[in-house]
Design a protein around this motif. Structure first.
Motif, PDB file in Angstrom:
ATOM      1  N   GLY A  33     -26.425   2.436  10.459  1.00 17.54           N
ATOM      2  CA  GLY A  33     -26.267   0.989  10.362  1.00 17.54           C
ATOM      3  C   GLY A  33     -25.537   0.499   9.136  1.00 17.54           C
ATOM      4  N   ILE A  34     -24.824   1.377   8.449  1.00 18.79           N
ATOM      5  CA  ILE A  34     -24.053   0.984   7.271  1.00 18.79           C
ATOM      6  C   ILE A  34     -22.656   0.566   7.710  1.00 18.79           C
ATOM      7  CG2 ILE A  34     -23.132   1.742   5.058  1.00 18.79           C
ATOM      8  CD1 ILE A  34     -26.188   1.646   5.153  1.00 18.79           C
ATOM      9  N   LEU A  35     -22.173  -0.558   7.214  1.00 18.83           N
ATOM     10  CA  LEU A  35     -20.840  -1.022   7.594  1.00 18.83           C
ATOM     11  C   LEU A  35     -19.750  -0.368   6.767  1.00 18.83           C
ATOM     12  CD1 LEU A  35     -21.617  -4.796   8.146  1.00 18.83           C
ATOM     13  CD2 LEU A  35     -21.141  -3.074   9.877  1.00 18.83           C
ATOM     14  N   GLY A  36     -19.975  -0.231   5.470  1.00 15.51           N
ATOM     15  CA  GLY A  36     -19.007   0.420   4.594  1.00 15.51           C
ATOM     16  C   GLY A  36     -19.718   1.085   3.436  1.00 15.51           C
ATOM     17  N   ILE A  37     -19.319   2.306   3.104  1.00 18.79           N
ATOM     18  CA  ILE A  37     -19.998   3.060   2.059  1.00 18.79           C
ATOM     19  C   ILE A  37     -18.979   3.866   1.263  1.00 18.79           C
ATOM     20  CG2 ILE A  37     -20.478   4.984   3.656  1.00 18.79           C
ATOM     21  CD1 ILE A  37     -23.095   5.484   2.107  1.00 18.79           C
ATOM     22  N   VAL A  38     -19.211   3.957  -0.044  1.00 20.20           N
ATOM     23  CA  VAL A  38     -18.393   4.807  -0.900  1.00 20.20           C
ATOM     24  C   VAL A  38     -19.307   5.677  -1.750  1.00 20.20           C
ATOM     25  CG1 VAL A  38     -16.461   3.186  -1.022  1.00 20.20           C
ATOM     26  CG2 VAL A  38     -18.248   3.105  -2.769  1.00 20.20           C
ATOM     27  N   ALA A  39     -18.801   6.845  -2.125  1.00 23.28           N
ATOM     28  CA  ALA A  39     -19.473   7.718  -3.087  1.00 23.28           C
ATOM     29  C   ALA A  39     -18.416   8.248  -4.034  1.00 23.28           C
ATOM     30  CB  ALA A  39     -20.189   8.868  -2.381  1.00 23.28           C
ATOM     31  N   GLU A  40     -18.692   8.146  -5.328  1.00 19.59           N
ATOM     32  CA  GLU A  40     -17.810   8.704  -6.336  1.00 19.59           C
ATOM     33  C   GLU A  40     -18.578   9.761  -7.110  1.00 19.59           C
ATOM     34  OE1 GLU A  40     -14.622   7.275  -9.780  1.00 19.59           O
ATOM     35  OE2 GLU A  40     -15.564   5.812  -8.426  1.00 19.59           O
ATOM     36  N   VAL A  41     -17.939  10.891  -7.345  1.00 20.33           N
ATOM     37  CA  VAL A  41     -18.583  12.028  -7.996  1.00 20.33           C
ATOM     38  C   VAL A  41     -17.786  12.418  -9.231  1.00 20.33           C
ATOM     39  CG1 VAL A  41     -19.347  14.420  -7.751  1.00 20.33           C
ATOM     40  CG2 VAL A  41     -19.434  12.861  -5.768  1.00 20.33           C
ATOM     41  N   GLN A  42     -18.490  12.614 -10.344  1.00 20.23           N
ATOM     42  CA  GLN A  42     -17.882  13.185 -11.545  1.00 20.23           C
ATOM     43  C   GLN A  42     -18.682  14.428 -11.906  1.00 20.23           C
ATOM     44  OE1 GLN A  42     -15.127  11.587 -13.088  1.00 20.23           O
ATOM     45  NE2 GLN A  42     -14.869  13.542 -14.155  1.00 20.23           N
ATOM     46  N   ASP A  43     -18.023  15.570 -11.947  1.00 22.65           N
ATOM     47  CA  ASP A  43     -18.678  16.832 -12.270  1.00 22.65           C
ATOM     48  C   ASP A  43     -17.827  17.545 -13.312  1.00 22.65           C
ATOM     49  OD1 ASP A  43     -20.276  19.037 -12.328  1.00 22.65           O
ATOM     50  OD2 ASP A  43     -19.983  19.614 -10.234  1.00 22.65           O
ATOM     51  N   GLY A  44     -18.183  17.315 -14.587  1.00 25.51           N
ATOM     52  CA  GLY A  44     -17.331  17.811 -15.658  1.00 25.51           C
ATOM     53  C   GLY A  44     -15.995  17.103 -15.616  1.00 25.51           C
ATOM     54  N   ASP A  45     -14.917  17.840 -15.558  1.00 24.83           N
ATOM     55  CA  ASP A  45     -13.588  17.220 -15.482  1.00 24.83           C
ATOM     56  C   ASP A  45     -13.090  17.093 -14.052  1.00 24.83           C
ATOM     57  OD1 ASP A  45     -13.122  19.872 -14.905  1.00 24.83           O
ATOM     58  OD2 ASP A  45     -11.619  20.177 -16.483  1.00 24.83           O
ATOM     59  N   GLN A  46     -13.970  17.348 -13.090  1.00 21.39           N
ATOM     60  CA  GLN A  46     -13.614  17.235 -11.675  1.00 21.39           C
ATOM     61  C   GLN A  46     -14.143  15.918 -11.104  1.00 21.39           C
ATOM     62  OE1 GLN A  46     -11.693  19.729 -10.062  1.00 21.39           O
ATOM     63  NE2 GLN A  46     -11.538  20.382 -12.207  1.00 21.39           N
ATOM     64  N   ALA A  47     -13.269  15.165 -10.446  1.00 23.47           N
ATOM     65  CA  ALA A  47     -13.654  13.885  -9.855  1.00 23.47           C
ATOM     66  C   ALA A  47     -13.346  13.887  -8.362  1.00 23.47           C
ATOM     67  CB  ALA A  47     -12.930  12.739 -10.540  1.00 23.47           C
ATOM     68  N   TRP A  48     -14.157  13.152  -7.626  1.00 18.95           N
ATOM     69  CA  TRP A  48     -13.955  13.053  -6.167  1.00 18.95           C
ATOM     70  C   TRP A  48     -14.395  11.675  -5.720  1.00 18.95           C
ATOM     71  CZ3 TRP A  48     -17.376  12.202  -2.078  1.00 18.95           C
ATOM     72  CH2 TRP A  48     -16.879  12.453  -0.787  1.00 18.95           C
ATOM     73  N   PHE A  49     -13.737  11.130  -4.710  1.00 19.03           N
ATOM     74  CA  PHE A  49     -14.092   9.846  -4.129  1.00 19.03           C
ATOM     75  C   PHE A  49     -14.048   9.965  -2.615  1.00 19.03           C
ATOM     76  CE2 PHE A  49     -13.092   5.757  -2.247  1.00 19.03           C
ATOM     77  CZ  PHE A  49     -13.990   4.901  -2.888  1.00 19.03           C
ATOM     78  N   GLY A  50     -15.096   9.467  -1.965  1.00 20.24           N
ATOM     79  CA  GLY A  50     -15.138   9.463  -0.507  1.00 20.24           C
ATOM     80  C   GLY A  50     -15.576   8.106   0.002  1.00 20.24           C
ATOM     81  N   ALA A  51     -15.194   7.779   1.229  1.00 20.70           N
ATOM     82  CA  ALA A  51     -15.530   6.477   1.810  1.00 20.70           C
ATOM     83  C   ALA A  51     -15.624   6.594   3.319  1.00 20.70           C
ATOM     84  CB  ALA A  51     -14.477   5.441   1.430  1.00 20.70           C
TER      85      ALA A  51
END
Length: 377
Positions: free
Chosen positions: A18-36
């Motif tokens: 039931g979520i209309l829009g979702i984002v997750a941002e990850v920082q792991d040391g010098d590694q970054a990731w973004f998902g939506a």
């Protein structure tokens, strides 16, 4: 676990939770990731994207706590000062004792204050769609918030147990202003935003109801049926009084949130930097960092599962995390949910935002399992 698994959880949240829009941002040391997944705007179909501004809700409590602990490190106050020391008489109504309740009690949700979110006045204004539409732009003064905080009698003696209450943070924010002679926005900018480089975080101004761009639209189904008397809602009947889940969500993007502790807007990237600094001890002095993370149990309080509460932030029980120290903040109200969790032993932080309110703990627990490898279900 991998970021691909987090993306699968985001897709599942939109398809099935039931979520209309979702984002997750990850920082792991010098590694970054973004998902939506899902949409930022139902009308245009625009997708969620990095750098969107959103209200952090109760995440503002952590900013208030950080400012007060910074003031303590300078010798301007002591968190064991009574509320009456700085706000004489404000709490001495309706059975409260401002001389027995301390700043520490306010920041740890152990002051015995009732759950402010359940105040009849708030329910009257926002519990149904027609009421929300009528009152969405109501503004709250400091005096209004003080009255709201003590509008119901105490639930427990000061220090007796954890009881989540926004009202304690209204008082804490006012203490910042009394001690410094400055507005909270000035002090949090100087003590938190600037040192951490939070260039995409700000305090909403008086009567400000929108967001800087880019931002997602916010949508809510968090309402009771039209005509419901909020005073008649109980733990036994509340589910039967909710409006038809098939109704179109209401766009609640423009909304006066002056009753939200701190009234802070941020991005997932800035919240990663902020929560990481508090989890790792890089913002506060060592004594104040220790005090922030001297926690109390939340068991029996009908709050987040597997948690203990420090000063403005929570920590997951190590029994649930396999011994790891995971610390974070979260907030949810009409049309928004913002959670950020950081591992204290590594530079690994995950920030999640949805443009609907909290729907299910399963959404967050699946993300944390995918990201941290822990089962918090």
């Amino acid at each position: 676990m991998t970021n691909n698994e987090i993306q699968r959880v985001l897709d599942w949240a939109v398809a099935e939770a039931g979520i209309l829009g979702i984002v997750a941002e990850v920082q792991d040391g010098d590694q970054a990731w973004f998902g939506a997944a899902g949409v930022a705007d139902r009308a245009t179909g625009a997708p969620r994207r990095p750098g969107e501004y959103a209200q952090v809700g109760s995440g503002g409590k952590a900013f208030i706590a950080a400012v007060l602990l910074s003031l303590e490190a300078e010798g301007a106050l002591n968190i064991d000062d009574s509320v009456d020391t700085w706000l004489p008489g404000v709490l001495n109504v309706n059975g409260y004792d401002g001389d027995a309740i301390t700043i520490r009690h306010l920041l740890s949700n152990t002051a015995g204050l009732f759950a402010t979110g359940l105040a009849p006045e708030l329910a009257r204004r926002y519990a149904t769609r027609p009421a929300f539409i009528e009152h969405r732009f109501d503004d709250y003064t400091t005096e209004d918030l003080f009255a709201l905080a003590v509008s119901q009698p105490p639930i427990a003696a000061p220090g007796a147990r954890f009881l989540y209450a926004n009202g304690g943070f209204y008082l804490a924010e006012a203490i910042v202003e009394k001690v410094t002679g400055n507005g909270f926005s000035v002090e949090v900018e100087r003590r938190v935003f600037e040192p951490l480089g939070l260039t995409h975080t700000y305090v909403r101004g008086p009567k400000e109801t929108g967001f800087r761009d880019p931002h997602p639209r916010a949508y809510s189904n968090q309402f009771y049926k039209d005509g419901t008397d909020p005073a008649a809602v109980t733990g036994a009947n509340w589910a039967s009084l909710l409006e038809d889940p098939g109704l179109e969500p209401l766009d609640v993007t423009e909304f006066d949130t002056s009753w939200t502790p701190g009234n802070i807007v941020s991005t997932t990237g800035d919240m990663i930097r902020f929560v990481g600094a508090l989890a790792h001890g890089t913002l506060l002095a060592p004594v104040q960092h220790h005090r922030m993370w001297t926690t109390v149990t939340t068991e029996g309080a009908n709050w987040l599962p597997h948690t203990r509460y420090g000063l403005g932030l929570f920590e997951f029980d190590k029994a649930a995390t396999g011994g790891r120290t995971l610390r974070g903040v979260g907030g949810s109200y009409w049309g928004t949910m913002f959670f950020t969790v950081s591992a204290a032993d590594t530079e690994h932080t995950i920030s999640v935002h949805t443009n609907t309110e909290f729907k299910s703990w399963e959404v967050l627990s699946r993300i944390y399992e995918a990201g941290f490898g822990v089962n918090l279900g």
